[in-house]
Design a protein around this motif. Structure first.
Motif, PDB file in Angstrom:
ATOM      1  N   VAL A 132       0.861  -1.177   0.000  1.00  0.00           N
ATOM      2  CA  VAL A 132       0.000   0.000   0.000  1.00  0.00           C
ATOM      3  C   VAL A 132       0.901   1.231   0.000  1.00  0.00           C
ATOM      4  O   VAL A 132       1.981   1.224   0.604  1.00  0.00           O
ATOM      5  CB  VAL A 132      -0.964  -0.006   1.215  1.00  0.00           C
ATOM      6  CG1 VAL A 132      -0.214  -0.019   2.529  1.00  0.00           C
ATOM      7  CG2 VAL A 132      -1.937   1.150   1.154  1.00  0.00           C
ATOM      8  N   TYR A 133       0.470   2.249  -0.720  1.00  0.00           N
ATOM      9  CA  TYR A 133       1.260   3.468  -0.897  1.00  0.00           C
ATOM     10  C   TYR A 133       0.505   4.677  -0.347  1.00  0.00           C
ATOM     11  O   TYR A 133      -0.718   4.681  -0.269  1.00  0.00           O
ATOM     12  CB  TYR A 133       1.551   3.694  -2.383  1.00  0.00           C
ATOM     13  CG  TYR A 133       2.224   2.551  -3.075  1.00  0.00           C
ATOM     14  CD1 TYR A 133       1.493   1.632  -3.825  1.00  0.00           C
ATOM     15  CD2 TYR A 133       3.598   2.382  -2.995  1.00  0.00           C
ATOM     16  CE1 TYR A 133       2.105   0.565  -4.466  1.00  0.00           C
ATOM     17  CE2 TYR A 133       4.227   1.324  -3.635  1.00  0.00           C
ATOM     18  CZ  TYR A 133       3.475   0.412  -4.366  1.00  0.00           C
ATOM     19  OH  TYR A 133       4.095  -0.635  -5.004  1.00  0.00           O
ATOM     20  N   LEU A 134       1.274   5.697  -0.019  1.00  0.00           N
ATOM     21  CA  LEU A 134       0.688   6.988   0.328  1.00  0.00           C
ATOM     22  C   LEU A 134       1.507   8.063  -0.368  1.00  0.00           C
ATOM     23  O   LEU A 134       2.656   8.303   0.007  1.00  0.00           O
ATOM     24  CB  LEU A 134       0.667   7.213   1.834  1.00  0.00           C
ATOM     25  CG  LEU A 134      -0.076   8.472   2.274  1.00  0.00           C
ATOM     26  CD1 LEU A 134      -1.573   8.351   1.983  1.00  0.00           C
ATOM     27  CD2 LEU A 134       0.161   8.768   3.754  1.00  0.00           C
ATOM     28  N   GLN A 135       0.929   8.661  -1.385  1.00  0.00           N
ATOM     29  CA  GLN A 135       1.558   9.785  -2.062  1.00  0.00           C
ATOM     30  C   GLN A 135       1.146  11.047  -1.333  1.00  0.00           C
ATOM     31  O   GLN A 135      -0.050  11.336  -1.213  1.00  0.00           O
ATOM     32  CB  GLN A 135       1.112   9.852  -3.526  1.00  0.00           C
ATOM     33  CG  GLN A 135       1.660  11.036  -4.287  1.00  0.00           C
ATOM     34  CD  GLN A 135       3.161  10.966  -4.495  1.00  0.00           C
ATOM     35  OE1 GLN A 135       3.695   9.919  -4.837  1.00  0.00           O
ATOM     36  NE2 GLN A 135       3.843  12.086  -4.264  1.00  0.00           N
ATOM     37  N   MET A 136       2.125  11.780  -0.862  1.00  0.00           N
ATOM     38  CA  MET A 136       1.860  12.987  -0.079  1.00  0.00           C
ATOM     39  C   MET A 136       2.443  14.184  -0.820  1.00  0.00           C
ATOM     40  O   MET A 136       3.651  14.245  -1.055  1.00  0.00           O
ATOM     41  CB  MET A 136       2.475  12.871   1.310  1.00  0.00           C
ATOM     42  CG  MET A 136       2.015  11.641   2.076  1.00  0.00           C
ATOM     43  SD  MET A 136       2.576  11.646   3.795  1.00  0.00           S
ATOM     44  CE  MET A 136       4.344  11.525   3.549  1.00  0.00           C
ATOM     45  N   ASN A 137       1.576  15.091  -1.192  1.00  0.00           N
ATOM     46  CA  ASN A 137       1.976  16.317  -1.890  1.00  0.00           C
ATOM     47  C   ASN A 137       1.662  17.528  -1.031  1.00  0.00           C
ATOM     48  O   ASN A 137       0.883  17.439  -0.075  1.00  0.00           O
ATOM     49  CB  ASN A 137       1.250  16.422  -3.224  1.00  0.00           C
ATOM     50  CG  ASN A 137       1.552  15.265  -4.163  1.00  0.00           C
ATOM     51  OD1 ASN A 137       2.664  14.730  -4.161  1.00  0.00           O
ATOM     52  ND2 ASN A 137       0.583  14.890  -4.977  1.00  0.00           N
ATOM     53  N   SER A 138       2.238  18.656  -1.393  1.00  0.00           N
ATOM     54  CA  SER A 138       1.989  19.914  -0.678  1.00  0.00           C
ATOM     55  C   SER A 138       2.132  19.723   0.829  1.00  0.00           C
ATOM     56  O   SER A 138       1.272  20.148   1.614  1.00  0.00           O
ATOM     57  CB  SER A 138       0.582  20.444  -1.016  1.00  0.00           C
ATOM     58  OG  SER A 138       0.432  20.624  -2.405  1.00  0.00           O
ATOM     59  N   LEU A 139       3.220  19.107   1.216  1.00  0.00           N
ATOM     60  CA  LEU A 139       3.415  18.790   2.623  1.00  0.00           C
ATOM     61  C   LEU A 139       3.553  20.057   3.460  1.00  0.00           C
ATOM     62  O   LEU A 139       4.096  21.071   3.013  1.00  0.00           O
ATOM     63  CB  LEU A 139       4.631  17.889   2.791  1.00  0.00           C
ATOM     64  CG  LEU A 139       4.373  16.422   2.421  1.00  0.00           C
ATOM     65  CD1 LEU A 139       5.677  15.686   2.159  1.00  0.00           C
ATOM     66  CD2 LEU A 139       3.580  15.743   3.522  1.00  0.00           C
ATOM     67  N   LYS A 140       3.061  19.951   4.687  1.00  0.00           N
ATOM     68  CA  LYS A 140       3.087  21.057   5.639  1.00  0.00           C
ATOM     69  C   LYS A 140       3.854  20.621   6.891  1.00  0.00           C
ATOM     70  O   LYS A 140       3.920  19.424   7.193  1.00  0.00           O
ATOM     71  CB  LYS A 140       1.657  21.423   6.038  1.00  0.00           C
ATOM     72  CG  LYS A 140       0.736  21.757   4.883  1.00  0.00           C
ATOM     73  CD  LYS A 140      -0.674  21.997   5.373  1.00  0.00           C
ATOM     74  CE  LYS A 140      -1.630  22.287   4.233  1.00  0.00           C
ATOM     75  NZ  LYS A 140      -3.024  22.530   4.716  1.00  0.00           N
ATOM     76  N   PRO A 141       4.391  21.570   7.633  1.00  0.00           N
ATOM     77  CA  PRO A 141       5.088  21.200   8.876  1.00  0.00           C
ATOM     78  C   PRO A 141       4.215  20.363   9.820  1.00  0.00           C
ATOM     79  O   PRO A 141       4.735  19.485  10.512  1.00  0.00           O
ATOM     80  CB  PRO A 141       5.446  22.557   9.488  1.00  0.00           C
ATOM     81  CG  PRO A 141       5.609  23.454   8.294  1.00  0.00           C
ATOM     82  CD  PRO A 141       4.554  23.007   7.328  1.00  0.00           C
ATOM     83  N   GLU A 142       2.919  20.600   9.807  1.00  0.00           N
ATOM     84  CA  GLU A 142       2.035  19.839  10.690  1.00  0.00           C
ATOM     85  C   GLU A 142       1.835  18.392  10.241  1.00  0.00           C
ATOM     86  O   GLU A 142       1.214  17.596  10.940  1.00  0.00           O
ATOM     87  CB  GLU A 142       0.679  20.529  10.840  1.00  0.00           C
ATOM     88  CG  GLU A 142       0.015  20.915   9.531  1.00  0.00           C
ATOM     89  CD  GLU A 142       0.286  22.372   9.163  1.00  0.00           C
ATOM     90  OE1 GLU A 142       1.453  22.836   9.279  1.00  0.00           O
ATOM     91  OE2 GLU A 142      -0.680  23.045   8.719  1.00  0.00           O
ATOM     92  N   ASP A 143       2.365  18.032   9.087  1.00  0.00           N
ATOM     93  CA  ASP A 143       2.351  16.631   8.656  1.00  0.00           C
ATOM     94  C   ASP A 143       3.501  15.838   9.277  1.00  0.00           C
ATOM     95  O   ASP A 143       3.571  14.616   9.111  1.00  0.00           O
ATOM     96  CB  ASP A 143       2.457  16.533   7.136  1.00  0.00           C
ATOM     97  CG  ASP A 143       1.249  17.114   6.419  1.00  0.00           C
ATOM     98  OD1 ASP A 143       1.450  17.821   5.405  1.00  0.00           O
ATOM     99  OD2 ASP A 143       0.110  16.869   6.868  1.00  0.00           O
ATOM    100  N   THR A 144       4.385  16.514   9.977  1.00  0.00           N
ATOM    101  CA  THR A 144       5.501  15.843  10.618  1.00  0.00           C
ATOM    102  C   THR A 144       5.003  14.824  11.633  1.00  0.00           C
ATOM    103  O   THR A 144       4.230  15.149  12.535  1.00  0.00           O
ATOM    104  CB  THR A 144       6.414  16.864  11.315  1.00  0.00           C
ATOM    105  OG1 THR A 144       7.002  17.703  10.314  1.00  0.00           O
ATOM    106  CG2 THR A 144       7.514  16.164  12.109  1.00  0.00           C
ATOM    107  N   ALA A 145       5.422  13.577  11.453  1.00  0.00           N
ATOM    108  CA  ALA A 145       4.950  12.481  12.303  1.00  0.00           C
ATOM    109  C   ALA A 145       5.660  11.198  11.876  1.00  0.00           C
ATOM    110  O   ALA A 145       6.318  11.155  10.838  1.00  0.00           O
ATOM    111  CB  ALA A 145       3.440  12.300  12.169  1.00  0.00           C
TER     112      ALA A 145
END
Length: 121
Positions: free
Chosen positions: A78-91
């Protein structure tokens, strides 16, 4: 015994992209819903995205329009493509097989080691 191996995390600037992967074993992958979760420091683990065996997807509000979950049943991945990342995505991001119950999408197996995503501003 379910085994989950996540990869693809890293350090990226705000606005950047990452693609996470998770290889699962020990389950009949194709019949299970698969989910990505994340846990930020000091916070509870939360569901980010889910893809059902049918291919239907669900996203947390924070992920809608920016993240895309997909699966390759032939590769048990399973994949997760993450675009337009923000600092609050830090985890730390984790995957798991998931089942919908009264508590929402609950994990079915033990957790893997996760993959760290750090987004700098």
């Amino acid at each position: 015994q379910v085994q989950l191996v996540e990869s693809g995390g890293g350090l990226v600037q705000a606005g950047g992209s990452l693609r996470l992967s998770c290889v699962a074993s020990g389950i009949t992958f194709s019949i299970n819903a698969m989910a990505w979760y994340r846990q930020a420091p000091g916070k509870q683990r939360e569901v980010v995205a889910v893809i059902r065996s049918s291919g239907i997807t669900n996203y947390a509000n924070s992920a809608k329009g920016r993240f895309t979950i997909s699966r390759d049943n032939a590769k048990n991945t399973v994949y997760l493509q993450m675009n337009s990342l923000k600092p609050e995505d830090t985890a730390v991001y984790y995957c798991n097989a998931a089942i919908m119950n009264g508590s929402g999408w609950s994990p079915l197996g033990s957790w893997g080691q996760g993959t760290q995503v750090t987004v700098s501003s």
